[in-house]
Design a protein around this motif. Structure first.
Motif, mmCIF file in Angstrom:
data_model
loop_
_atom_site.group_PDB
_atom_site.id
_atom_site.type_symbol
_atom_site.label_atom_id
_atom_site.label_comp_id
_atom_site.label_asym_id
_atom_site.label_seq_id
_atom_site.Cartn_x
_atom_site.Cartn_y
_atom_site.Cartn_z
ATOM 1 N N VAL A 1 30.176 11.094 -15.213
ATOM 2 C CA VAL A 1 30.116 9.787 -15.792
ATOM 3 C C VAL A 1 31.363 9.036 -15.463
ATOM 4 N N SER A 2 32.385 9.885 -15.611
ATOM 5 C CA SER A 2 33.651 9.183 -15.309
ATOM 6 C C SER A 2 34.060 8.771 -13.578
ATOM 7 N N LEU A 3 33.034 9.691 -12.920
ATOM 8 C CA LEU A 3 33.252 9.291 -11.413
ATOM 9 C C LEU A 3 32.875 8.001 -10.964
ATOM 10 N N ILE A 4 31.772 7.651 -11.871
ATOM 11 C CA ILE A 4 31.106 6.285 -11.372
ATOM 12 C C ILE A 4 31.142 5.248 -12.339
ATOM 13 N N GLU A 5 32.369 5.229 -13.298
ATOM 14 C CA GLU A 5 32.571 4.270 -14.384
ATOM 15 C C GLU A 5 32.657 2.982 -13.863
ATOM 16 N N LYS A 6 33.230 2.941 -12.612
ATOM 17 C CA LYS A 6 33.587 1.493 -12.131
ATOM 18 C C LYS A 6 32.507 0.958 -11.259
ATOM 19 N N HIS A 7 31.306 1.828 -10.814
ATOM 20 C CA HIS A 7 30.715 1.472 -9.688
ATOM 21 C C HIS A 7 30.066 0.187 -10.129
ATOM 22 N N PRO A 8 29.747 -0.890 -9.235
ATOM 23 C CA PRO A 8 29.064 -1.858 -9.378
ATOM 24 C C PRO A 8 27.675 -1.777 -9.877
ATOM 25 N N LYS A 9 27.195 -0.632 -9.519
ATOM 26 C CA LYS A 9 25.519 -0.285 -10.155
ATOM 27 C C LYS A 9 25.713 0.508 -11.125
ATOM 28 N N LEU B 1 12.648 4.769 -9.127
ATOM 29 C CA LEU B 1 13.228 5.541 -9.988
ATOM 30 C C LEU B 1 13.823 6.759 -9.203
ATOM 31 N N VAL B 2 14.929 7.162 -9.438
ATOM 32 C CA VAL B 2 15.533 8.389 -8.813
ATOM 33 C C VAL B 2 16.004 9.414 -9.758
ATOM 34 N N VAL B 3 15.551 10.735 -9.830
ATOM 35 C CA VAL B 3 15.947 11.767 -10.454
ATOM 36 C C VAL B 3 16.693 12.585 -10.014
ATOM 37 N N ILE B 4 17.877 12.957 -10.181
ATOM 38 C CA ILE B 4 18.812 13.727 -9.485
ATOM 39 C C ILE B 4 18.963 15.206 -10.275
ATOM 40 N N ALA B 5 18.234 16.373 -9.583
ATOM 41 C CA ALA B 5 18.129 17.559 -10.326
ATOM 42 C C ALA B 5 18.816 18.639 -9.513
ATOM 43 N N ILE B 6 20.080 18.483 -9.369
ATOM 44 C CA ILE B 6 20.794 19.438 -8.665
ATOM 45 C C ILE B 6 21.898 19.962 -9.279
ATOM 46 N N PRO B 7 22.676 21.057 -8.767
ATOM 47 C CA PRO B 7 23.766 21.567 -9.591
ATOM 48 C C PRO B 7 24.940 20.415 -10.029
ATOM 49 N N VAL B 8 25.621 20.584 -10.809
ATOM 50 C CA VAL B 8 26.618 19.569 -11.494
ATOM 51 C C VAL B 8 27.757 19.050 -10.370
ATOM 52 N N ASP B 9 28.252 20.001 -9.734
ATOM 53 C CA ASP B 9 28.987 19.859 -8.718
ATOM 54 C C ASP B 9 28.507 18.782 -7.380
ATOM 55 N N LYS B 10 27.282 19.202 -7.254
ATOM 56 C CA LYS B 10 26.737 18.247 -6.113
ATOM 57 C C LYS B 10 26.326 17.149 -6.698
ATOM 58 N N ILE B 11 26.052 16.981 -7.871
ATOM 59 C CA ILE B 11 25.700 15.778 -8.634
ATOM 60 C C ILE B 11 26.722 14.763 -8.245
ATOM 61 N N LYS B 12 28.091 14.883 -8.439
ATOM 62 C CA LYS B 12 29.478 14.429 -8.299
ATOM 63 C C LYS B 12 29.395 13.880 -6.792
ATOM 64 N N ILE B 13 28.778 14.477 -5.829
ATOM 65 C CA ILE B 13 28.781 13.875 -4.396
ATOM 66 C C ILE B 13 27.598 13.093 -4.197
ATOM 67 N N VAL B 14 26.431 13.300 -4.676
ATOM 68 C CA VAL B 14 25.306 12.673 -4.558
ATOM 69 C C VAL B 14 25.087 11.504 -5.319
ATOM 70 N N LEU B 15 25.507 11.435 -6.445
ATOM 71 C CA LEU B 15 25.099 9.962 -7.282
ATOM 72 C C LEU B 15 26.102 8.926 -6.867
ATOM 73 N N PRO B 16 27.257 8.972 -6.439
ATOM 74 C CA PRO B 16 27.829 7.540 -5.997
ATOM 75 C C PRO B 16 27.046 7.348 -4.617
ATOM 76 N N LYS B 17 26.806 8.151 -3.739
ATOM 77 C CA LYS B 17 25.879 7.663 -2.746
ATOM 78 C C LYS B 17 24.533 7.031 -2.893
ATOM 79 N N VAL B 18 23.879 7.607 -3.954
ATOM 80 C CA VAL B 18 22.686 7.177 -4.367
ATOM 81 C C VAL B 18 22.826 5.838 -5.063
ATOM 82 N N LEU B 19 23.904 5.517 -5.758
ATOM 83 C CA LEU B 19 24.152 4.127 -6.294
ATOM 84 C C LEU B 19 24.559 3.175 -5.340
ATOM 85 N N ASP B 20 25.137 3.461 -4.246
ATOM 86 C CA ASP B 20 25.402 2.687 -2.972
ATOM 87 C C ASP B 20 24.182 2.264 -2.290
ATOM 88 N N LEU B 21 23.175 2.994 -2.390
ATOM 89 C CA LEU B 21 22.129 2.876 -1.362
ATOM 90 C C LEU B 21 20.633 2.341 -1.994
#
Length: 300
Positions: A100-108, A62-82
């Protein structure tokens, strides 16, 4: 269960403390962009060990991302890739639509469960983390139909383990509601603090400050790195909320300016109605309206 917490400040650190205390997590792996925060979190027992993001998220349940929302937009796609195929990911950001809209089409995309635990203080950093911060509070889970059921179930179980109830909304509803019950109070506190700081004789004002002022302005001590991006990402609903608030401020200003005691009393009496809402006594409200109002109200 192995849990990776990205961001070891107030929210991430407090979640980590409670997940270890309740036995939900057998190991907490900490990730933070500030190495000193990482070391401090291990020293305080918040995390069992400190790792780089790339290593930590490839070996976790389980991964819990607890950082400022502008940083979440950078980190979340990377986490889903890994992450491995079965790993669950959530974030605790106060805004959701842009994330949410940023990763809408992500395979994961199905591995990701957007969530917002409605609790906090004005403090920050690992030393601000406390146990039981989330007890009897509400967590919003957004767009649950877009997440795979097993991942939603795990996030529900996680929040239940730290004493939270769960509400379900779309990302748009979440951002709209929190603009009024969370983001607007912070703007109000910042504005009040600036108004008082602008006074030339403000030292006298602070000497006279009582509990009412201190409790109202407490939120003005909150982190600009956290709240600036929240206001930006939720700017349309923030503008709406501030506009509505300005209307009510103007009504009070007009009643005072015109020495209209009757109108002033009506405005105050109407505001007193919030007591019955917060106490759960307003039967005319819909279930959804009560849930929205109660988001920041601890259960009795």
């Amino acid at each position: 269960m192995n849990v990776t917490i990205i961001g070891l400040g107030l929210i991430g650190g407090s979640i980590a403390k409670d997940l270890k205390r309740t036995g939900f997590a057998t190991e907490i792996v900490g990730v933070d962009s500030n190495p000193e925060h990482g070391k401090k979190a291990v020293e305080l027992g918040i995390a069992d060990r400190y790792e780089e993001l790339e290593t930590a998220v490839q070996q976790t349940d389980l991964v819990v991302i607890a950082i400022p929302v502008d940083k979440i937009k950078i980190v979340l796609p990377k986490v889903l890739d890994l992450i491995p195929e079965n790993t669950t990911v959530t974030d605790v950001g106060s805004t959701k639509r842009e994330i949410v809209s940023l990763i809408e089409k992500h395979p994961k995309r199905g591995n990701y469960v957007p969530s917002h635990p409605m609790s906090g203080t004005e403090n920050s950093g690992p030393v601000a983390a406390i146990e039981n911060l989330f007890e009897d509070k509400i967590c919003i889970i957004c767009d649950q139909e877009k997440s795979r059921p097993q991942h939603v179930a795990l996030i529900e179980k996680m929040y239940q383990s730290i004493g939270m109830s769960t509400a379900y909304m779309s990302s748009d509803e979440q951002d709209h509601n929190t603009a009024f019950v969370s983001h607007l109070p912070h703007v109000t506190a910042f504005a009040l603090a600036n108004a008082v700081l602008a006074k030339e004789d403000r030292s006298i004002i602070f000497d006279l400050a009582s509990g009412g002022f201190r409790s109202t302005v407490r939120l003005a001590k909150s982190s600009p790195e956290m709240w600036g991006p929240i206001f930006h990402q939720n700017r349309d609903y923030m503008v709406e909320a501030i506009g509505e608030y300005q209307k009510h401020l103007e009504a009070f200003k007009k009643s005072i300016q015109n020495e209209d005691a009757g109108e002033m009393m009506e405005l105050i009496k109407h505001a007193n109605g919030i007591r019955s809402v917060l106490d759960g006594g307003n039967q005319s409200m819909t279930k959804k309206e009560k849930t929205i109002i109660q988001l920041f109200t601890p259960k009795n």
